[in-house]
Design a protein around this motif. Structure first.
Motif, PDB file in Angstrom:
ATOM      1  N   UNK A 112       0.698  -1.179   0.199  1.00 54.45           N
ATOM      2  CA  UNK A 112      -0.125  -0.051  -0.042  1.00 54.45           C
ATOM      3  C   UNK A 112       0.945   1.359   0.041  1.00 54.45           C
ATOM      4  N   UNK A 113       1.923   1.357   0.761  1.00 53.31           N
ATOM      5  CA  UNK A 113       2.823   2.565   1.031  1.00 53.31           C
ATOM      6  C   UNK A 113       3.292   2.632  -0.509  1.00 53.31           C
ATOM      7  N   UNK A 114       4.010   1.617  -1.156  1.00 58.56           N
ATOM      8  CA  UNK A 114       4.801   1.672  -2.309  1.00 58.56           C
ATOM      9  C   UNK A 114       3.653   2.088  -3.309  1.00 58.56           C
ATOM     10  N   UNK A 115       2.539   1.664  -3.321  1.00 60.71           N
ATOM     11  CA  UNK A 115       1.536   2.090  -4.271  1.00 60.71           C
ATOM     12  C   UNK A 115       1.190   3.683  -4.235  1.00 60.71           C
ATOM     13  N   UNK A 116       0.950   4.016  -3.037  1.00 58.19           N
ATOM     14  CA  UNK A 116       0.748   5.507  -2.813  1.00 58.19           C
ATOM     15  C   UNK A 116       1.918   6.252  -3.275  1.00 58.19           C
ATOM     16  N   UNK A 117       3.023   6.003  -2.835  1.00 56.85           N
ATOM     17  CA  UNK A 117       4.231   6.669  -3.469  1.00 56.85           C
ATOM     18  C   UNK A 117       4.434   6.823  -4.942  1.00 56.85           C
ATOM     19  N   UNK A 118       4.254   5.722  -5.586  1.00 58.82           N
ATOM     20  CA  UNK A 118       4.119   5.473  -7.071  1.00 58.82           C
ATOM     21  C   UNK A 118       3.099   6.529  -7.651  1.00 58.82           C
ATOM     22  N   UNK A 119       1.943   6.312  -6.923  1.00 60.41           N
ATOM     23  CA  UNK A 119       0.917   7.329  -7.603  1.00 60.41           C
ATOM     24  C   UNK A 119       1.449   8.794  -7.538  1.00 60.41           C
ATOM     25  N   UNK A 120       1.721   9.163  -6.304  1.00 58.58           N
ATOM     26  CA  UNK A 120       2.397  10.602  -6.110  1.00 58.58           C
ATOM     27  C   UNK A 120       3.333  10.877  -6.739  1.00 58.58           C
ATOM     28  N   UNK A 121       4.360  10.130  -7.076  1.00 63.00           N
ATOM     29  CA  UNK A 121       5.477  10.395  -8.029  1.00 63.00           C
ATOM     30  C   UNK A 121       4.886  10.517  -9.517  1.00 63.00           C
ATOM     31  N   UNK A 122       3.883   9.535 -10.043  1.00 65.04           N
ATOM     32  CA  UNK A 122       3.374   9.569 -11.166  1.00 65.04           C
ATOM     33  C   UNK A 122       2.761  10.978 -11.419  1.00 65.04           C
ATOM     34  N   UNK A 123       1.877  11.633 -10.355  1.00 65.97           N
ATOM     35  CA  UNK A 123       1.448  12.555 -10.596  1.00 65.97           C
ATOM     36  C   UNK A 123       2.273  13.787 -10.546  1.00 65.97           C
ATOM     37  N   UNK A 124       3.351  13.724  -9.646  1.00 62.77           N
ATOM     38  CA  UNK A 124       4.277  14.933 -10.012  1.00 62.77           C
ATOM     39  C   UNK A 124       5.115  14.610 -11.447  1.00 62.77           C
ATOM     40  N   UNK A 125       5.406  13.508 -11.918  1.00 66.64           N
ATOM     41  CA  UNK A 125       6.094  13.604 -13.273  1.00 66.64           C
ATOM     42  C   UNK A 125       5.121  14.344 -14.241  1.00 66.64           C
ATOM     43  N   UNK A 126       3.871  13.842 -14.292  1.00 71.00           N
ATOM     44  CA  UNK A 126       2.978  14.389 -15.071  1.00 71.00           C
ATOM     45  C   UNK A 126       2.676  15.585 -15.136  1.00 71.00           C
TER      46      UNK A 126
END
Length: 115
Positions: free
Chosen positions: A13-27
Motif C-alpha cells: 500500500x505504501x509503495x502504491x501510494x508513493x508510485x501514484x504521487x510520483x506519477x502525478x508529480x512527473x505528469x
C-alpha cells in the motif's frame, strides 16, 4: 511500548501510494514543460522587444527573476526562469521579448531560450 511488524500488505500500500504521487508529480512537470515550450514558440513566431526592470531575484530552489515592463500603456509583472544573473541586480534593466498576441508571455535576455 509494543513493537508492531509492518505487514507485506502495508508495504504494498505504501509503495502504491508513493508510485501514484510520483506519477502525478512527473505528469505535472511534463505538462508544465510542454506548456512553456508552446509559450516560447508563440513568442518567437511574433514578438516585440522592450526593456524591463528586475523587481526581485530568487535563487533559492531554482533561479528566477520577477520583472516589470510596459506594453501599450499597460504594466506587466511576471516571473522568468534564468540561466545566470550575468551581473544583474534588482533595479537593473534588461531586454524582454514578448508575444504580440499575449504580451504577458515573455522571456528575458537572461533566459536560456532568449537566443
Amino acid at each position: 511500548m509494543e513493537n508492531k511488524k509492518i505487514s507485506t500488505k502495508q508495504y504494498v500500500q505504501f509503495i502504491t501510494v508513493m508510485a501514484i504521487m510520483l506519477g502525478l508529480l512527473v505528469t505535472f512537470v511534463y505538462y508544465r514543460t510542454q506548456e512553456r515550450k508552446k509559450d516560447v514558440e508563440e513568442i518567437f513566431n511574433d514578438y516585440s522587444v522592450t526593456k524591463g526592470i528586475i523587481t526581485r531575484i530568487d535563487l533559492y530552489k531554482g533561479k528566477s527573476i520577477n520583472v516589470k515592463y510596459k506594453v501599450n500603456g499597460e504594466i506587466i509583472d511576471g516571473v522568468n526562469d534564468i540561466k545566470e544573473l550575468m551581473g544583474k541586480n534588482v533595479g537593473d534593466s534588461l531586454l524582454i521579448k514578448y508575444s504580440n498576441k499575449h504580451p504577458d508571455k515573455f522571456i528575458t535576455e537572461l533566459s536560456i531560450k532568449y537566443k
